[in-house]
Design a protein around this motif. Structure first.
Motif, PDB file in Angstrom:
ATOM      1  N   TYR A   1       3.949   7.535  -1.942  1.00 25.68           N
ATOM      2  CA  TYR A   1       4.958   8.204  -1.138  1.00 25.68           C
ATOM      3  C   TYR A   1       4.243   8.926  -0.009  1.00 25.68           C
ATOM      4  N   GLY A   2       4.653   8.653   1.204  1.00 31.10           N
ATOM      5  CA  GLY A   2       4.029   9.283   2.362  1.00 31.10           C
ATOM      6  C   GLY A   2       4.349   8.497   3.606  1.00 31.10           C
ATOM      7  N   SER A   3       3.479   8.585   4.611  1.00 27.63           N
ATOM      8  CA  SER A   3       3.679   7.861   5.860  1.00 27.63           C
ATOM      9  C   SER A   3       2.335   7.406   6.407  1.00 27.63           C
ATOM     10  N   ALA A   4       2.390   6.383   7.249  1.00 24.16           N
ATOM     11  CA  ALA A   4       1.163   5.860   7.849  1.00 24.16           C
ATOM     12  C   ALA A   4       0.593   6.837   8.867  1.00 24.16           C
ATOM     13  N   PHE A   5       1.464   7.542   9.558  1.00 20.83           N
ATOM     14  CA  PHE A   5       1.055   8.538  10.552  1.00 20.83           C
ATOM     15  C   PHE A   5       1.848   9.819  10.311  1.00 20.83           C
ATOM     16  N   SER A   6       1.268  10.942  10.636  1.00 16.39           N
ATOM     17  CA  SER A   6       1.909  12.228  10.337  1.00 16.39           C
ATOM     18  C   SER A   6       3.255  12.412  11.028  1.00 16.39           C
ATOM     19  N   PHE A   7       3.500  11.721  12.136  1.00 16.06           N
ATOM     20  CA  PHE A   7       4.768  11.874  12.858  1.00 16.06           C
ATOM     21  C   PHE A   7       5.847  10.901  12.382  1.00 16.06           C
ATOM     22  N   GLU A   8       5.507   9.947  11.516  1.00 18.54           N
ATOM     23  CA  GLU A   8       6.477   8.969  11.023  1.00 18.54           C
ATOM     24  C   GLU A   8       7.258   9.520   9.834  1.00 18.54           C
ATOM     25  N   LYS A   9       8.439   8.926   9.620  1.00 14.53           N
ATOM     26  CA  LYS A   9       9.261   9.274   8.459  1.00 14.53           C
ATOM     27  C   LYS A   9       8.534   8.847   7.182  1.00 14.53           C
ATOM     28  N   ARG A  10       8.559   9.692   6.182  1.00 18.40           N
ATOM     29  CA  ARG A  10       7.914   9.370   4.901  1.00 18.40           C
ATOM     30  C   ARG A  10       8.785   8.409   4.112  1.00 18.40           C
ATOM     31  N   ARG A  11       8.115   7.546   3.348  1.00 18.23           N
ATOM     32  CA  ARG A  11       8.851   6.589   2.523  1.00 18.23           C
ATOM     33  C   ARG A  11       8.069   6.268   1.264  1.00 18.23           C
ATOM     34  N   GLU A  12       8.759   5.667   0.312  1.00 17.88           N
ATOM     35  CA  GLU A  12       8.151   5.255  -0.946  1.00 17.88           C
ATOM     36  C   GLU A  12       7.773   3.783  -0.847  1.00 17.88           C
ATOM     37  N   MET A  13       6.645   3.436  -1.446  1.00 25.24           N
ATOM     38  CA  MET A  13       6.170   2.061  -1.447  1.00 25.24           C
ATOM     39  C   MET A  13       5.726   1.707  -2.856  1.00 25.24           C
ATOM     40  N   LYS A  14       6.222   0.594  -3.392  1.00 20.63           N
ATOM     41  CA  LYS A  14       5.834   0.113  -4.715  1.00 20.63           C
ATOM     42  C   LYS A  14       4.964  -1.118  -4.531  1.00 20.63           C
ATOM     43  N   LEU A  15       3.813  -1.135  -5.213  1.00 14.88           N
ATOM     44  CA  LEU A  15       2.856  -2.232  -5.081  1.00 14.88           C
ATOM     45  C   LEU A  15       2.535  -2.828  -6.445  1.00 14.88           C
ATOM     46  N   CYS A  16       2.552  -4.162  -6.521  1.00 12.63           N
ATOM     47  CA  CYS A  16       2.216  -4.852  -7.773  1.00 12.63           C
ATOM     48  C   CYS A  16       0.707  -4.817  -7.994  1.00 12.63           C
ATOM     49  N   THR A  17       0.265  -5.278  -9.147  1.00  9.98           N
ATOM     50  CA  THR A  17      -1.161  -5.250  -9.477  1.00  9.98           C
ATOM     51  C   THR A  17      -1.966  -6.227  -8.632  1.00  9.98           C
ATOM     52  N   ARG A  18      -1.324  -7.259  -8.080  1.00  7.87           N
ATOM     53  CA  ARG A  18      -2.045  -8.186  -7.195  1.00  7.87           C
ATOM     54  C   ARG A  18      -2.383  -7.521  -5.864  1.00  7.87           C
ATOM     55  N   CYS A  19      -1.571  -6.557  -5.439  1.00  7.63           N
ATOM     56  CA  CYS A  19      -1.768  -5.900  -4.140  1.00  7.63           C
ATOM     57  C   CYS A  19      -2.550  -4.600  -4.242  1.00  7.63           C
ATOM     58  N   THR A  20      -2.802  -4.124  -5.429  1.00  7.24           N
ATOM     59  CA  THR A  20      -3.639  -2.943  -5.614  1.00  7.24           C
ATOM     60  C   THR A  20      -4.589  -3.237  -6.770  1.00  7.24           C
ATOM     61  N   ASP A  21      -5.845  -3.057  -6.548  1.00  5.27           N
ATOM     62  CA  ASP A  21      -6.876  -3.406  -7.522  1.00  5.27           C
ATOM     63  C   ASP A  21      -7.430  -2.123  -8.116  1.00  5.27           C
ATOM     64  N   GLU A  22      -7.065  -1.828  -9.363  1.00  3.79           N
ATOM     65  CA  GLU A  22      -7.531  -0.611 -10.035  1.00  3.79           C
ATOM     66  C   GLU A  22      -8.876  -0.886 -10.704  1.00  3.79           C
ATOM     67  N   LYS A  23      -9.890  -0.170 -10.288  1.00  3.96           N
ATOM     68  CA  LYS A  23     -11.234  -0.339 -10.837  1.00  3.96           C
ATOM     69  C   LYS A  23     -11.403   0.518 -12.090  1.00  3.96           C
ATOM     70  N   GLU A  24     -12.379   0.164 -12.909  1.00  3.55           N
ATOM     71  CA  GLU A  24     -12.620   0.895 -14.148  1.00  3.55           C
ATOM     72  C   GLU A  24     -13.060   2.337 -13.902  1.00  3.55           C
ATOM     73  N   ASP A  25     -13.660   2.609 -12.741  1.00 11.61           N
ATOM     74  CA  ASP A  25     -14.114   3.965 -12.453  1.00 11.61           C
ATOM     75  C   ASP A  25     -13.000   4.849 -11.899  1.00 11.61           C
ATOM     76  N   GLY A  26     -11.767   4.321 -11.858  1.00  8.85           N
ATOM     77  CA  GLY A  26     -10.634   5.107 -11.385  1.00  8.85           C
ATOM     78  C   GLY A  26     -10.323   4.939  -9.914  1.00  8.85           C
ATOM     79  N   HIS A  27     -11.233   4.302  -9.164  1.00 13.43           N
ATOM     80  CA  HIS A  27     -10.986   4.061  -7.746  1.00 13.43           C
ATOM     81  C   HIS A  27     -10.087   2.838  -7.581  1.00 13.43           C
ATOM     82  N   THR A  28      -9.354   2.790  -6.505  1.00 15.14           N
ATOM     83  CA  THR A  28      -8.469   1.656  -6.244  1.00 15.14           C
ATOM     84  C   THR A  28      -8.711   1.108  -4.849  1.00 15.14           C
TER      85      THR A  28
END
Length: 70
Positions: free
Chosen positions: A36-63
């Motif tokens: 939840y947020g925005s790409a730029f501070s002046f843009e409207k905030r929005r929610e974004m849902k991402l599947c596991t193919r589009c976000t890679d969760e590493k074992e060390d907690g970083h993504t």
């Protein structure tokens, strides 16, 4: 100008969702990332849902986000 992320959490789907990046289905019981947020501070905030193919969760907690440039 910088991005503003207010919330960045992983959830387990209780119903089907659509990935906002690739358009794929996030099925019930699957983990997904909700931002939840925005790409730029002046843009409207929005929610974004991402599947596991589009976000890679590493074992060390970083993504790593794999975003389409459409």
């Amino acid at each position: 100008m910088s991005s503003v992320v207010i919330s960045d959490k992983f959830h387990t789907a209780r119903k089907h969702h659509r990935c906002d990046n690739c358009g794929g289905t996030i099925y019930t019981g699957n983990r997904y990332r909700r931002l939840y947020g925005s790409a730029f501070s002046f843009e409207k905030r929005r929610e974004m849902k991402l599947c596991t193919r589009c976000t890679d969760e590493k074992e060390d907690g970083h993504t790593v986000l794999i975003l389409n440039s459409n």
